[in-house]
Design a protein around this motif. Structure first.
Motif, short mmCIF file in Angstrom:
data_model
loop_
_atom_site.label_atom_id
_atom_site.label_comp_id
_atom_site.label_asym_id
_atom_site.label_seq_id
_atom_site.Cartn_x
_atom_site.Cartn_y
_atom_site.Cartn_z
N MET A 177 0.85 -1.19 0.00
CA MET A 177 0.00 0.00 0.00
C MET A 177 0.88 1.24 0.00
N SER A 178 0.47 2.24 -0.75
CA SER A 178 1.20 3.52 -0.68
C SER A 178 0.89 4.15 0.67
N GLU A 179 1.76 5.09 1.07
CA GLU A 179 1.53 5.81 2.34
C GLU A 179 0.13 6.40 2.34
N SER A 180 -0.21 6.95 1.19
CA SER A 180 -1.48 7.64 1.08
C SER A 180 -2.66 6.70 1.29
N LEU A 181 -2.60 5.51 0.66
CA LEU A 181 -3.71 4.55 0.81
C LEU A 181 -3.77 4.02 2.24
N GLN A 182 -2.59 3.70 2.79
CA GLN A 182 -2.54 3.16 4.15
C GLN A 182 -3.13 4.17 5.14
N GLY A 183 -2.71 5.43 4.99
CA GLY A 183 -3.22 6.49 5.87
C GLY A 183 -4.71 6.66 5.73
N MET A 184 -5.16 6.61 4.49
CA MET A 184 -6.59 6.80 4.24
C MET A 184 -7.41 5.68 4.88
N VAL A 185 -6.94 4.45 4.67
CA VAL A 185 -7.66 3.30 5.23
C VAL A 185 -7.68 3.39 6.75
N TYR A 186 -6.53 3.73 7.35
CA TYR A 186 -6.48 3.79 8.81
C TYR A 186 -7.39 4.89 9.34
N ARG A 187 -7.33 6.03 8.67
CA ARG A 187 -8.16 7.17 9.12
C ARG A 187 -9.63 6.84 9.04
N MET A 188 -9.99 6.06 8.01
CA MET A 188 -11.41 5.79 7.82
C MET A 188 -11.89 4.56 8.58
N ALA A 189 -10.93 3.84 9.13
CA ALA A 189 -11.28 2.56 9.75
C ALA A 189 -12.32 2.69 10.84
N ALA A 190 -12.35 3.83 11.51
CA ALA A 190 -13.31 4.01 12.59
C ALA A 190 -14.71 4.34 12.07
N GLN A 191 -14.78 4.61 10.78
CA GLN A 191 -16.07 5.01 10.22
C GLN A 191 -16.89 3.80 9.76
N ASP A 192 -18.10 4.12 9.37
CA ASP A 192 -19.02 3.12 8.88
C ASP A 192 -18.53 2.54 7.55
N VAL A 193 -18.89 1.30 7.26
CA VAL A 193 -18.43 0.67 6.01
C VAL A 193 -18.90 1.42 4.77
N GLU A 194 -20.09 1.99 4.86
CA GLU A 194 -20.62 2.74 3.71
C GLU A 194 -19.73 3.93 3.41
N MET A 195 -19.38 4.64 4.46
CA MET A 195 -18.53 5.82 4.30
C MET A 195 -17.18 5.43 3.72
N ILE A 196 -16.65 4.33 4.20
CA ILE A 196 -15.34 3.87 3.70
C ILE A 196 -15.46 3.53 2.21
N PHE A 197 -16.56 2.83 1.89
CA PHE A 197 -16.78 2.43 0.50
C PHE A 197 -16.82 3.66 -0.40
N ILE A 198 -17.58 4.67 0.03
CA ILE A 198 -17.75 5.88 -0.79
C ILE A 198 -16.43 6.65 -0.91
N ARG A 199 -15.76 6.82 0.23
CA ARG A 199 -14.53 7.62 0.22
C ARG A 199 -13.43 6.96 -0.62
N LEU A 200 -13.31 5.65 -0.48
CA LEU A 200 -12.29 4.96 -1.29
C LEU A 200 -12.66 5.01 -2.77
N GLY A 201 -13.96 4.96 -3.02
CA GLY A 201 -14.45 4.98 -4.41
C GLY A 201 -14.18 6.32 -5.09
N GLU A 202 -13.89 7.33 -4.30
CA GLU A 202 -13.61 8.65 -4.88
C GLU A 202 -12.26 8.68 -5.61
N ASP A 203 -11.41 7.75 -5.28
CA ASP A 203 -10.11 7.69 -5.96
C ASP A 203 -10.34 7.11 -7.37
#
Lengths: 351, 332
Positions: free
Chosen positions: B188-214
């Motif tokens: 994982m790039s630093e950016s992806l790892q950071g993003m996943v960790y930051r979003m980990a506390a959120q709801d799965v829907e939010m994670i799905f949407i935010r990751l899908g923005e890339d």
């Protein structure tokens, strides 16, 4: 049973029989034990240096990051320094700030800090054990010193009693008119035997006196090593307790920052969290730094003193050896003298 | 400094009480039959086992438990991991006190020797980790498919595993969110790892949407398996769990929740009594679909493990929500 046999029974010594060789061996073995103890202290000093190096490194990272946040710089103003700042966090070399989670970074830093404080706690346990070893060593030496002192007293009493008996025998011998009489010869034999016994107890008196003195000096030095350990332990225990408490606060702070840690609004909270961790590491580092100085000042002089003591011990051993040899020489000289006398008497009778 | 979070922790000082609590928790975890969308059972059990006074030979006077979720705190997990990392280096110097008796400190070191020896043989502990696995390359769409697995000891006191299945359509193996390391393994790039960790506390829907923005990423599934809360009578759980806590008066209830946001899911399924509605409204989803974002459906579920709690009482409680949940029981 002869008189001296009866009297000798009164004087039974405690512990293992002592001789010049056994005393030399014992002191040498005690000396080795002391070297081991000093070696432990040296090893602990090395561990102290290692801890100090690691903790200084950690404190440097924490302080720089904390200072950075305390200036309230915004993301846009991070500039080139941010890379340097972030490189202090584990695994963050050359990373760009916004790419990593602050919560993750704080947790990683906490885990490193927790491990460092744990290492210091383990080190303090080892100091405590080393101190306890030395207490037992002193206790053991005390038993030996007391035993030597008691034996010295026994030997002194024996010497006084045997020399008095010998004086009596010698006076009786002088009173004899017929020197060739069987009774005279018997009395003379008894006097010789008494003289031998007196010589034995005199030697023991010197050996036990020497043992007592040398063991006491060994104990004195062991006591100084123990005192050093005690001081170190007392200090580190105090610091480890404070550092652990501060680290507890840090984990609570990280919880407080929580998942919001990645929002700039909580930078102040995050700074508090970092500050608490810095204080925790500071406490531990301060201890290690102070003890490092303490060890430098005391251990070297202590080792120096022990070296002086060592050469003194060697001198004392040498003097004792020479004295013992002289005593032997006197005895041998007397035996030779007597042998010559006997030879002369026999030759005279043959003519 | 007084921590405002100090009251969120329960300190168990009685060794017997700590043993009992950890045994209950371990038995519930063993009974939970967790699959790979949850943190690894063996790793969690190893960490929990090593927190027991009988395992660390009473070296630590207290066990701290998160008051809201009833699980050992993050600090406890870190403590076990720190001990394991020091065990190998410390053991040789502890050897001489192996069977030592007499002075208190000798006894402490003998106990520490036993504890570190046991700890050294523990293979895996519950620790935070983020890994990415290469799954396959879809030649038809030139997409490399990956699975990201992130284990977390959350700050809210739960143990979580976030699993993200995604594809990278552009710049395969290039300078993108997913690259490859020296051994050709996915990284994982630093950016992806950071993003996943930051979003980990959120709801799965939010994670799905935010990751899908890339634009480089194509998200297939986001799954979160959560261990906790572990309800007993002594906790102060969130209001939603208070009725459940009433049932746990005489025993313990372990919650195991699962939530998934997936593009392959045909319909929404809500079987978690405490999460019966999606994060976003249907209208919001349509809006997202219109912005050419991939559509998804959500599945939530929750299972329970009971120890000393009436199964019937729980079923009755769940009937109020209209859910049918799996319930395991730890038999006496």
């Amino acid at each position: 049973m002869t008189v001296q046999e009866v009297v000798s029974k009164k004087y039974s010594y405690k512990g293992e029989p002592i001789s010049v060789r056994s005393l030399e061996t014992e002191i040498s073995s005690e000396r080795e034990r002391q070297n081991v103890n000093v070696g432990k202290l040296t090893a602990l000093r090395a561990k102290n240096d290692e801890l100090h190096k690691n903790l200084t490194e950690e404190i440097k990272k924490l302080r720089k990051v904390s200072d950075f946040f305390s200036r309230g710089e915004t993301k846009g103003a991070f500039g080139t320094r941010i890379k340097e700042i972030l490189s202090y966090f584990p695994g963050m070399r050359n990373a760009f700030f916004t790419k990593r989670s602050i919560e993750e970074l704080l947790k990683q830093q906490y885990e490193i800090s927790a491990k460092r404080v744990k290492e210091a706690a383990d080190y303090s346990d080892r100091l405590k054990a080393a101190e306890q070893d030395l207490f037992l060593e002193i206790e053991r030496l005390n038993v030996k010193i007391i035993e030597s002192a008691e034996n010295e007293q026994i030997a002194a009493n024996a010497v006084i009693e045997f020399s008095a008996l010998l004086e009596e025998k010698r006076a009786a011998l002088k009173a004899f008119e017929n020197k060739g009489d069987v009774a005279y010869r018997q009395l003379q034999a008894e006097a010789d035997e008494l003289n031998r016994t007196l010589s034995e107890h005199s030697t023991l008196l010197e050996l036990y006196a020497s043992a007592e003195d040398r063991l006491a000096r060994l104990k004195e030095n062991t006591g100084r090593v123990q005192e050093t350990m005690t001081n170190l332990f007392t200090d580190i225990r105090k610091y480890v307790i404070v550092a652990s408490e501060k680290l507890d606060d840090a984990v609570a702070q990280i919880q407080a920052v929580g998942t919001a840690a990645d929002a700039s609004i909580v930078l102040v909270d995050m700074k508090t969290s970092l500050d608490v961790m810095t204080r925790s590491m500071n406490e531990t580092t301060q201890f290690v730094s102070e003890t490092q100085l303490y060890l430098r000042e005391h251990l070297d002089s202590l080792l120096g003193d022990l070296e002086v003591y060592d050469s003194e011990t060697q001198k004392m051993l040498q003097v004792n050896l020479e004295r013992s040899r002289n005593l032997e020489n006197v005895a041998i000289g007397r035996a030779i003298e007597r042998a010559r006398e006997l030879k002369g008497q026999k030759e005279g009778a043959a003519l | 400094m007084h921590s405002p979070f100090a009251e969120n922790r329960i300190r168990i000082s009685d060794p017997d009480a700590a043993e009992q609590y950890l045994e209950d928790l371990a038995l519930c975890l063993e009974q939970a039959r967790l699959n790979d969308v949850y943190p690894k059972t063996e790793a969690m059990l190893s960490s929990i086992d090593m927190m027991a006074p009988s395992m660390h030979c009473n070296l630590y006077p207290t066990l701290t438990v998160h008051a809201a979720t009833g699980l050992p705190t993050y600090k406890e997990f870190v403590r076990v991991a720190a001990d394991k990392s020091l065990a190998e280096a410390e053991l040789p110097s502890l050897q001489k006190w192996k069977g030592a008796t007499g002075a208190d400190i000798y006894d402490v070191l003998a106990r520490k020797y036993r504890y570190y020896t046991t700890l050294l043989h523990v293979e895996e502990l519950m620790e935070e980790s983020g890994k990415i696995y290469f799954r396959k390359i879809d030649k038809a769409t030139s997409t490399a498919l990956f699975r990201i697995v992130l284990d977390r000891i959350s700050l809210t006191g739960t143990l979580e595993r976030l699993t993200v299945c995604l594809g990278q359509q552009k710049n395969i193996w290039g300078k993108s969110a997913v690259t490859r390391d020296d051994m050709d393994a996915a990284k994982m790039s630093e950016s992806l790892q950071g993003m996943v960790y930051r979003m980990a506390a959120q709801d799965v829907e939010m994670i799905f949407i935010r990751l899908g923005e890339d634009p480089d990423l194509c998200v297939e599934t986001v799954t979160k398996g959560t261990i906790g809360p572990f309800l007993t009578s002594k906790l102060c759980p969130a209001p939603a769990f208070l009725p459940l806590q009433q049932l746990a008066k005489e025993g313990a209830i372990l919650n195991l929740s699962l939530s998934t946001a997936s593009s392959a899911q045909p319909t929404d399924v809500f079987n978690d009594p405490y999460q019966l509605t999606p994060q976003f409204s249907q209208a919001a989803r349509i809006e997202m679909a219109q912005r050419q974002m991939v559509s998804y459906r959500v599945m939530t579920d929750r299972k329970f493990v009971l120890r000393g709690v009436s199964r019937d009482a729980l079923i009755k409680h769940l009937s109020e929500f209209g859910t049918t949940n799996i319930i395991y029981e730890v038999r006496p």
